[in-house]
Design a protein around this motif. Structure first.
Motif, mmCIF file in Angstrom:
data_model
loop_
_atom_site.group_PDB
_atom_site.id
_atom_site.type_symbol
_atom_site.label_atom_id
_atom_site.label_comp_id
_atom_site.label_asym_id
_atom_site.label_seq_id
_atom_site.Cartn_x
_atom_site.Cartn_y
_atom_site.Cartn_z
ATOM 1 N N LEU A 87 -22.424 -41.221 5.760
ATOM 2 C CA LEU A 87 -22.738 -41.893 4.497
ATOM 3 C C LEU A 87 -21.499 -42.233 3.674
ATOM 4 O O LEU A 87 -21.492 -43.225 2.938
ATOM 5 C CB LEU A 87 -23.656 -40.998 3.654
ATOM 6 C CG LEU A 87 -25.018 -40.662 4.262
ATOM 7 C CD1 LEU A 87 -25.748 -39.667 3.372
ATOM 8 C CD2 LEU A 87 -25.849 -41.920 4.460
ATOM 9 N N TYR A 88 -20.465 -41.403 3.782
ATOM 10 C CA TYR A 88 -19.270 -41.566 2.946
ATOM 11 C C TYR A 88 -18.003 -41.482 3.796
ATOM 12 O O TYR A 88 -17.163 -40.599 3.592
ATOM 13 C CB TYR A 88 -19.237 -40.494 1.852
ATOM 14 C CG TYR A 88 -20.510 -40.381 1.050
ATOM 15 C CD1 TYR A 88 -20.771 -41.255 -0.009
ATOM 16 C CD2 TYR A 88 -21.466 -39.403 1.340
ATOM 17 C CE1 TYR A 88 -21.935 -41.165 -0.749
ATOM 18 C CE2 TYR A 88 -22.630 -39.304 0.602
ATOM 19 C CZ TYR A 88 -22.870 -40.189 -0.437
ATOM 20 O OH TYR A 88 -24.028 -40.092 -1.165
ATOM 21 N N PRO A 220 -22.819 -46.649 -1.917
ATOM 22 C CA PRO A 220 -22.943 -48.045 -2.318
ATOM 23 C C PRO A 220 -23.036 -48.944 -1.094
ATOM 24 O O PRO A 220 -22.551 -48.579 -0.009
ATOM 25 C CB PRO A 220 -21.642 -48.297 -3.091
ATOM 26 C CG PRO A 220 -20.673 -47.335 -2.491
ATOM 27 C CD PRO A 220 -21.468 -46.120 -2.142
ATOM 28 N N PRO A 221 -23.645 -50.119 -1.228
ATOM 29 C CA PRO A 221 -23.687 -51.037 -0.090
ATOM 30 C C PRO A 221 -22.293 -51.548 0.237
ATOM 31 O O PRO A 221 -21.465 -51.742 -0.647
ATOM 32 C CB PRO A 221 -24.590 -52.172 -0.591
ATOM 33 C CG PRO A 221 -24.492 -52.116 -2.082
ATOM 34 C CD PRO A 221 -24.309 -50.670 -2.422
ATOM 35 N N GLY A 222 -22.051 -51.756 1.521
ATOM 36 C CA GLY A 222 -20.769 -52.309 1.925
ATOM 37 C C GLY A 222 -20.005 -51.379 2.848
ATOM 38 O O GLY A 222 -20.394 -50.236 3.100
ATOM 39 N N ARG A 223 -18.904 -51.878 3.351
ATOM 40 C CA ARG A 223 -18.037 -51.123 4.251
ATOM 41 C C ARG A 223 -16.992 -50.371 3.436
ATOM 42 O O ARG A 223 -16.414 -50.924 2.505
ATOM 43 C CB ARG A 223 -17.347 -52.068 5.229
ATOM 44 C CG ARG A 223 -16.522 -51.349 6.283
ATOM 45 C CD ARG A 223 -15.860 -52.338 7.218
ATOM 46 N NE ARG A 223 -15.032 -51.651 8.207
ATOM 47 C CZ ARG A 223 -14.104 -52.238 8.933
ATOM 48 N NH1 ARG A 223 -13.887 -53.532 8.796
ATOM 49 N NH2 ARG A 223 -13.395 -51.550 9.799
ATOM 50 N N GLN A 224 -16.746 -49.112 3.815
ATOM 51 C CA GLN A 224 -15.825 -48.248 3.085
ATOM 52 C C GLN A 224 -14.522 -48.078 3.872
ATOM 53 O O GLN A 224 -14.555 -47.781 5.069
ATOM 54 C CB GLN A 224 -16.452 -46.874 2.861
ATOM 55 C CG GLN A 224 -17.789 -46.906 2.135
ATOM 56 C CD GLN A 224 -18.429 -45.533 2.058
ATOM 57 O OE1 GLN A 224 -17.769 -44.500 2.205
ATOM 58 N NE2 GLN A 224 -19.733 -45.502 1.817
ATOM 59 N N VAL A 245 -14.621 -50.330 -1.283
ATOM 60 C CA VAL A 245 -15.940 -50.607 -0.727
ATOM 61 C C VAL A 245 -16.199 -52.087 -0.963
ATOM 62 O O VAL A 245 -16.129 -52.550 -2.104
ATOM 63 C CB VAL A 245 -17.045 -49.768 -1.405
ATOM 64 C CG1 VAL A 245 -18.393 -50.040 -0.743
ATOM 65 C CG2 VAL A 245 -16.717 -48.282 -1.361
ATOM 66 N N ASP A 247 -18.969 -55.167 -0.147
ATOM 67 C CA ASP A 247 -20.270 -55.605 0.336
ATOM 68 C C ASP A 247 -20.165 -57.091 0.671
ATOM 69 O O ASP A 247 -20.081 -57.933 -0.234
ATOM 70 C CB ASP A 247 -21.326 -55.358 -0.746
ATOM 71 C CG ASP A 247 -22.719 -55.758 -0.299
ATOM 72 O OD1 ASP A 247 -22.928 -55.924 0.919
ATOM 73 O OD2 ASP A 247 -23.595 -55.916 -1.175
ATOM 74 N N ALA A 249 -21.571 -60.275 3.418
ATOM 75 C CA ALA A 249 -22.530 -60.713 4.441
ATOM 76 C C ALA A 249 -22.643 -62.227 4.398
ATOM 77 O O ALA A 249 -22.512 -62.838 3.330
ATOM 78 C CB ALA A 249 -23.897 -60.068 4.219
ATOM 79 N N ARG A 254 -20.305 -59.993 -1.974
ATOM 80 C CA ARG A 254 -21.360 -59.848 -2.980
ATOM 81 C C ARG A 254 -21.083 -58.750 -4.010
ATOM 82 O O ARG A 254 -21.731 -58.683 -5.041
ATOM 83 C CB ARG A 254 -22.694 -59.558 -2.276
ATOM 84 C CG ARG A 254 -23.097 -60.640 -1.291
ATOM 85 C CD ARG A 254 -24.417 -60.351 -0.642
ATOM 86 N NE ARG A 254 -24.379 -59.112 0.145
ATOM 87 C CZ ARG A 254 -25.352 -58.744 0.989
ATOM 88 N NH1 ARG A 254 -26.431 -59.500 1.130
ATOM 89 N NH2 ARG A 254 -25.253 -57.626 1.683
ATOM 90 N N ASP A 278 -17.747 -60.326 -7.096
ATOM 91 C CA ASP A 278 -18.797 -61.329 -6.908
ATOM 92 C C ASP A 278 -18.138 -62.709 -6.908
ATOM 93 O O ASP A 278 -18.377 -63.539 -7.781
ATOM 94 C CB ASP A 278 -19.836 -61.225 -8.021
ATOM 95 C CG ASP A 278 -21.036 -62.131 -7.774
ATOM 96 O OD1 ASP A 278 -21.185 -62.608 -6.631
ATOM 97 O OD2 ASP A 278 -21.797 -62.363 -8.721
#
Length: 326
Positions: A87-88, A220-224, A245, A247, A249, A254, A278
């Motif tokens: 997860l992290y 959080p959404p996204g790659r870490q 992080v 996000d 796609a 985003r 964003d």
């Protein structure tokens, strides 16, 4: 090392009361930072309260999602935990980038967050240092300051926070759970744990306040991604570190998070920079984020290079986290 007395705490509230009762008392857990400072004469506690055997060594899922990490969880255990790695991964990578395997086996989660700066002048009792002796001055300002801060520094102090783990936890919106010297529970956002130089004690914890856990919200959404730039490949503190992080796609960015280490008195996050995530697919998006994150950066001579180094590290780390969107 000056003489001291010692006791082993039976529970968190008792530990907090024991330290609160004596101005010269300190908590000790793994001792990987405090004992070194005691040998150097920087720390001279008259009484040590051992919290290493308190039942604060669990990593537990939270009902609303996320994890509760006990303050006595060892850094090596936390880095290897299956839930943390899944997860992290940002946190796991940050922990593995810190210290050595032997030290990670001893260092605790709570102690890592509270470790003191590795500034040369702080560790040398023959030099003036406002952290050791308020009002004595800051020798690093006119001295060899290659490892020192370029953000958030003041004329009172330009030392940096040395924790890799704290940088990752800042990017993950961690909160610190404590018990005060009066036995009351408290929660503190990690970003509010550290005080700016010259504003009194280094943290917002009261004397006798004990960290009992770190609370992580759902990831959080996204790659870490965590990147650490240092003088050698292992067992060295960060010149600059980046926890990111992103996000992304369908060819668009985003949202994201960004925290910097090695550049300030605390893990450094800038809301204005994060609002820029964003930004769609603008070719200079990550340049703009880096510029915003480093707004107000200032070198002090030997560490001038850190500003450009941080800018390049941010761009590279964000690009890695975004994948093809850069």
């Amino acid at each position: 090392m000056t003489p001291f007395t010692y006791e082993r705490a039976s529970d968190p509230a008792a530990a907090a009361r024991a330290v609160a009762a004596r101005p010269d008392a300190r908590f000790i857990a793994g001792g990987t930072n405090l004992v070194d400072l005691m040998k150097l004469g920087v720390e001279r506690p008259g009484h040590l309260v051992d919290v290493s055997r308190l039942k604060l060594d669990a990593i537990e899922p939270r009902p609303e999602g996320g994890l509760k990490i006990g303050a006595q969880v060892k850094n090596s255990v936390l880095a290897a935990d299956e839930q943390v790695r899944k997860l992290y991964p940002l946190l796991s990578r940050a922990l593995l980038a810190g210290a050595s395997g032997q030290l990670r086996n001893m260092a605790s989660t709570g102690g890592n967050l509270l470790q003191r700066t590795r500034c040369f002048y702080f560790a040398d009792v023959s030099q003036p240092c406002n952290k050791r002796t308020p009002g004595s001055g800051c020798a690093a300002l006119g001295g060899f300051n290659r490892i020192h801060a370029v953000l958030g520094a003041t004329e009172a102090c330009i030392a940096t926070n040395p924790s890799d783990m704290a940088v990752a936890m800042a990017a993950l919106d961690a909160r610190v759970e404590t018990v005060t010297g009066e036995g009351a529970p408290r929660e503190i956002p990690l970003g509010e744990l550290y005080r700016a130089p010259g504003e009194g004690p280094e943290t917002t914890l009261g004397h006798g306040e004990l960290i009992t856990a770190v609370l992580l919200p759902p990831p959080p959404p996204g790659r870490q991604v965590y990147r650490k730039v240092r003088d050698r490949a292992s067992y060295a503190f960060a010149l600059v570190s980046v926890a990111a992080v992103v996000d992304a796609a369908d060819g668009r960015v985003r949202g994201g998070r960004l925290a910097l280490g090695g550049v300030a008195h605390k893990p450094w996050r800038v809301e204005e920079a994060e609002r820029l995530f964003d930004g769609g697919v603008e070719t200079r998006l990550f340049d703009r984020i880096a510029d915003a994150a480093l707004s107000g950066a200032r070198g002090y001579g030997h560490n001038d290079f850190k500003i450009d180094l941080a800018r390049r590290a941010i761009r590279r780390t964000l690009a890695d986290a975004a994948g093809d969107v850069s």
